[in-house]
Design a protein around this motif. Sequence first.
Motif, mmCIF file in Angstrom:
data_model
loop_
_atom_site.group_PDB
_atom_site.id
_atom_site.type_symbol
_atom_site.label_atom_id
_atom_site.label_comp_id
_atom_site.label_asym_id
_atom_site.label_seq_id
_atom_site.Cartn_x
_atom_site.Cartn_y
_atom_site.Cartn_z
ATOM 1 N N TYR A 92 0.851 -1.188 0.000
ATOM 2 C CA TYR A 92 0.000 0.000 0.000
ATOM 3 C C TYR A 92 0.891 1.244 0.000
ATOM 4 C CZ TYR A 92 -3.890 -3.112 1.019
ATOM 5 O OH TYR A 92 -4.823 -4.122 0.949
ATOM 6 N N PRO A 128 2.183 2.998 -3.215
ATOM 7 C CA PRO A 128 2.447 3.304 -4.621
ATOM 8 C C PRO A 128 3.221 4.614 -4.762
ATOM 9 C CG PRO A 128 0.169 3.803 -4.052
ATOM 10 C CD PRO A 128 0.771 3.127 -2.850
ATOM 11 N N SER A 166 2.294 -1.907 -4.764
ATOM 12 C CA SER A 166 0.845 -1.832 -4.669
ATOM 13 C C SER A 166 0.248 -3.068 -5.322
ATOM 14 C CB SER A 166 0.312 -0.557 -5.344
ATOM 15 O OG SER A 166 0.640 -0.545 -6.722
ATOM 16 N N ILE A 219 -2.484 4.950 2.376
ATOM 17 C CA ILE A 219 -3.768 5.276 1.748
ATOM 18 C C ILE A 219 -4.774 5.688 2.811
ATOM 19 C CG2 ILE A 219 -5.610 4.433 0.261
ATOM 20 C CD1 ILE A 219 -2.810 4.755 -1.058
ATOM 21 N N LEU A 248 -3.837 9.334 3.803
ATOM 22 C CA LEU A 248 -4.228 10.349 2.822
ATOM 23 C C LEU A 248 -5.740 10.518 2.773
ATOM 24 C CD1 LEU A 248 -1.748 9.364 -0.034
ATOM 25 C CD2 LEU A 248 -1.637 11.425 1.380
ATOM 26 N N THR A 249 -6.471 9.411 2.842
ATOM 27 C CA THR A 249 -7.925 9.491 2.841
ATOM 28 C C THR A 249 -8.434 10.210 4.084
ATOM 29 O OG1 THR A 249 -8.051 7.440 1.567
ATOM 30 C CG2 THR A 249 -10.053 8.143 2.709
ATOM 31 N N VAL A 279 5.819 9.203 -2.924
ATOM 32 C CA VAL A 279 4.496 8.606 -2.747
ATOM 33 C C VAL A 279 3.416 9.682 -2.742
ATOM 34 C CG1 VAL A 279 3.040 7.263 -1.198
ATOM 35 C CG2 VAL A 279 5.438 6.629 -1.525
ATOM 36 N N SER A 280 3.626 10.742 -1.975
ATOM 37 C CA SER A 280 2.618 11.806 -1.912
ATOM 38 C C SER A 280 2.441 12.476 -3.282
ATOM 39 C CB SER A 280 3.003 12.842 -0.858
ATOM 40 O OG SER A 280 4.268 13.404 -1.121
ATOM 41 N N TYR A 308 2.893 11.168 -6.255
ATOM 42 C CA TYR A 308 2.209 10.229 -7.134
ATOM 43 C C TYR A 308 0.720 10.156 -6.798
ATOM 44 C CZ TYR A 308 1.066 5.698 -9.290
ATOM 45 O OH TYR A 308 0.500 4.681 -10.026
ATOM 46 N N GLU A 309 0.396 10.013 -5.526
ATOM 47 C CA GLU A 309 -1.000 9.853 -5.124
ATOM 48 C C GLU A 309 -1.814 11.119 -5.367
ATOM 49 O OE1 GLU A 309 -2.921 7.322 -4.094
ATOM 50 O OE2 GLU A 309 -1.247 6.032 -4.628
ATOM 51 N N ALA A 334 -4.975 10.384 -7.658
ATOM 52 C CA ALA A 334 -6.167 10.044 -6.886
ATOM 53 C C ALA A 334 -6.630 11.087 -5.880
ATOM 54 C CB ALA A 334 -5.923 8.720 -6.138
ATOM 55 N N TYR A 335 -5.753 12.005 -5.474
ATOM 56 C CA TYR A 335 -6.122 12.939 -4.400
ATOM 57 C C TYR A 335 -5.916 14.384 -4.866
ATOM 58 C CZ TYR A 335 -6.143 8.874 -1.315
ATOM 59 O OH TYR A 335 -6.425 7.655 -0.722
#
Length: 281
Positions: free
Chosen positions: A62, A64, A68, A195, A198-199, A215-216, A218-219, A223-224
């Motif tokens: 978890y 990515p 992942s 994840i 971040l969520t 990581v931050s 990329y996410e 996605a965010y």
Amino acid sequence: MNSNALSRRNFVQLVGLGLAGMGAAGLAGCAGQSAPADSSAKDDDGFKLVEDGKLTLVSNFYFPPFVSMNEKTGDYEGFDVDLYKAICEKLSLEPNILPTVQFDTIIPTIKQGGKADVSLGAITITDAREQEIDFSDPYLDSNQSIVVRKDATATTAEQLNADGMQIAVQGGTSGEEWAKENLPKATIVPLDDIIQALTGVQSNLYAACITDLPVSSYEIKIAYSDLMIPEGGEIPTGEQYGVVISKDQPGLTKAINKALADIQSDGTMDSLQQKWFGQTL
């Protein structure tokens, strides 16, 4: 989850915007035996594997884009997964990937032995961890980062270091260590994976998240979109990632270091960076 590794200082700009077992069966060339001059890397100095002919990997999937799981295929993927498979190829070993585990169990698992031979997953080389296990030569550099909502009013370390501020981290990582050391007035909340962290920031459950910059970046990109790394949010920790290996397997460490050098020299590392980061770093 510090030598001649590849620079990650410009990651955000470039990307847009990571046990040794004592099994019954072992490979030929155990310690104390002389290997033939043309023997493969896995025979140099000797090492044993959890499963004969396989290099067994344990990781937390978890994180990515390093490690992942593809939700459609169920396959493990990421930069470090591909790097691990390239190492397996160099050592003429089959990949053997175990189900995901919590990050803070990885070092104890490798140290104990018997379940996995190695771990990759953006694992930072630290003095404390090196007391427990061995690392390969570093293969990538990284920094930490602060992640907040785009509408956040508290965005700096100084503003977040206050009573009532809840800061999400992945338990057992260098991000957690930084947060505890540098945000002593805030409440640090360790979670199972990044994840969740971040969520939680996205839903206003937490004021911020501290995690590896690659990581931050990329996410946030994939996605965010409602989160951001604020101005000054890159934390220059100067970290380096390495492969985790048992101290009982110096021969395996030597073989993996040779494999990493070959992966760098033959262009494989460049290809993997192009695939996952969009650039050769």
